[in-house]
Write a protein that holds these residues in place. Structure first.
Motif, PDB file in Angstrom:
ATOM      1  N   THR A   1       0.818  -1.223   0.000  1.00  0.00           N
ATOM      2  CA  THR A   1       0.000   0.000   0.000  1.00  0.00           C
ATOM      3  C   THR A   1       0.853   1.275   0.000  1.00  0.00           C
ATOM      4  N   LYS A   2       1.901   1.266   0.794  1.00  0.00           N
ATOM      5  CA  LYS A   2       2.710   2.490   0.925  1.00  0.00           C
ATOM      6  C   LYS A   2       3.454   2.835  -0.358  1.00  0.00           C
ATOM      7  N   VAL A   3       3.962   1.819  -1.046  1.00  0.00           N
ATOM      8  CA  VAL A   3       4.737   2.078  -2.259  1.00  0.00           C
ATOM      9  C   VAL A   3       3.841   2.598  -3.385  1.00  0.00           C
ATOM     10  N   MET A   4       2.533   2.451  -3.233  1.00  0.00           N
ATOM     11  CA  MET A   4       1.592   2.918  -4.244  1.00  0.00           C
ATOM     12  C   MET A   4       1.022   4.302  -3.917  1.00  0.00           C
ATOM     13  N   GLN A   5       1.642   4.959  -2.936  1.00  0.00           N
ATOM     14  CA  GLN A   5       1.201   6.292  -2.542  1.00  0.00           C
ATOM     15  C   GLN A   5       2.182   7.361  -3.006  1.00  0.00           C
ATOM     16  N   ASP A   6       1.674   8.590  -3.149  1.00  0.00           N
ATOM     17  CA  ASP A   6       2.559   9.702  -3.486  1.00  0.00           C
ATOM     18  C   ASP A   6       3.126  10.295  -2.196  1.00  0.00           C
TER      19      ASP A   6
ATOM     20  N   ASP B   1      -1.953   7.197 -11.329  1.00  0.00           N
ATOM     21  CA  ASP B   1      -1.196   6.928 -12.555  1.00  0.00           C
ATOM     22  C   ASP B   1      -0.668   5.488 -12.600  1.00  0.00           C
ATOM     23  N   LEU B   2      -0.789   4.771 -11.495  1.00  0.00           N
ATOM     24  CA  LEU B   2      -0.352   3.378 -11.460  1.00  0.00           C
ATOM     25  C   LEU B   2      -1.442   2.425 -11.948  1.00  0.00           C
ATOM     26  N   PHE B   3      -2.598   3.008 -12.293  1.00  0.00           N
ATOM     27  CA  PHE B   3      -3.737   2.197 -12.726  1.00  0.00           C
ATOM     28  C   PHE B   3      -4.104   2.503 -14.178  1.00  0.00           C
ATOM     29  N   VAL B   4      -4.638   1.495 -14.838  1.00  0.00           N
ATOM     30  CA  VAL B   4      -5.139   1.690 -16.202  1.00  0.00           C
ATOM     31  C   VAL B   4      -6.497   2.383 -16.118  1.00  0.00           C
TER      32      VAL B   4
END
Length: 217
Positions: A178-183, A191-194
């Motif tokens: 979860t943390k690595v997918m946060q700004d 932007d990490l999602f289609v």
């Protein structure tokens, strides 16, 4: 003639209802069996089990070039499905099992409480341990997909409870992505999602890889 016609009707009836009774994702499991027959999996691989975040990671082997991966993710699956097909999904000899599942359980029922999902996971974990008492088992945290924002509170509770459970278990880890997918502000990076704001881009998988690598056998 009437007997032949009656027999035909009976056969049609049996075939119709036998098809109707096939559970959801039955065909996915049959496809896995076909793959295993065509290319028997090697012993000691890393088994990925779960939902579409694994299913769509079709080039996962490229992210872990020095690892042997068996990807058995099937899109839309819930922990209830993993429990139902446990015998088929665990019909390997892996050195490690990594699970990503639970997100669709919440999406299936937006009133579902975290405790229910946690119990479903514990049930699957118990089935794994019955067959593989000492094999490394890791659970990847439920990601916070933007399209499912209203479900995040219960997902967060589920993540916390599963993390606490895994911490007490031997040969088990909770892998928090979860943390690595946060700004920098702690917000989920869209932007990490289609376009569907549910499935990930290659960059998203690259970040997952960076977190998963230290846990990979």
């Amino acid at each position: 003639m009437k007997k032949i016609f009656s027999a035909f009707l009976l056969l049609t009836f049996v075939l119709f209802f036998s098809q109707e009774k096939k559970p959801m994702f039955w065909q996915d499991i049959q496809n896995f069996k076909t793959l295993d027959q065509q290319n028997p999996p090697v012993k000691g691989a890393i088994l990925l089990v779960g939902s579409s975040s694994f299913t769509k990671w079709t080039d996962v082997a490229n992210y872990f070039p020095n690892k042997t991966i068996i990807n058995r993710g099937f899109g839309g699956s819930r922990l209830t499905d993993l429990n139902y097909f446990a015998n088929d999904l665990l019909n390997y000899q892996p050195k490690q099992i990594i699970i990503y599942c639970g997100e669709n359980d919440f999406a299936d029922n937006d009133k579902l409480k975290a405790e229910v999902v946690v119990d479903r996971f514990k049930e699957f974990y118990k089935k794994i341990r019955a067959k593989f008492p000492k094999t490394e088992v890791d659970y990847i945290s439920i990601k916070y997909s933007p399209s499912r924002e209203k479900l995040w509170p219960q997902m967060k509770i589920a993540n916390e409870k599963i993390a606490a459970f895994m911490k007490k278990e031997k040969n088990a880890e909770f892998i928090d992505i979860t943390k690595v997918m946060q700004d920098a502000n702690g917000n989920v990076r869209k932007d990490l999602f289609v376009g569907d704001m549910l499935h990930m881009t290659p960059e998203g998988y690259k970040l997952w890889t960076s977190v998963m690598n230290p846990y990979m056998k």
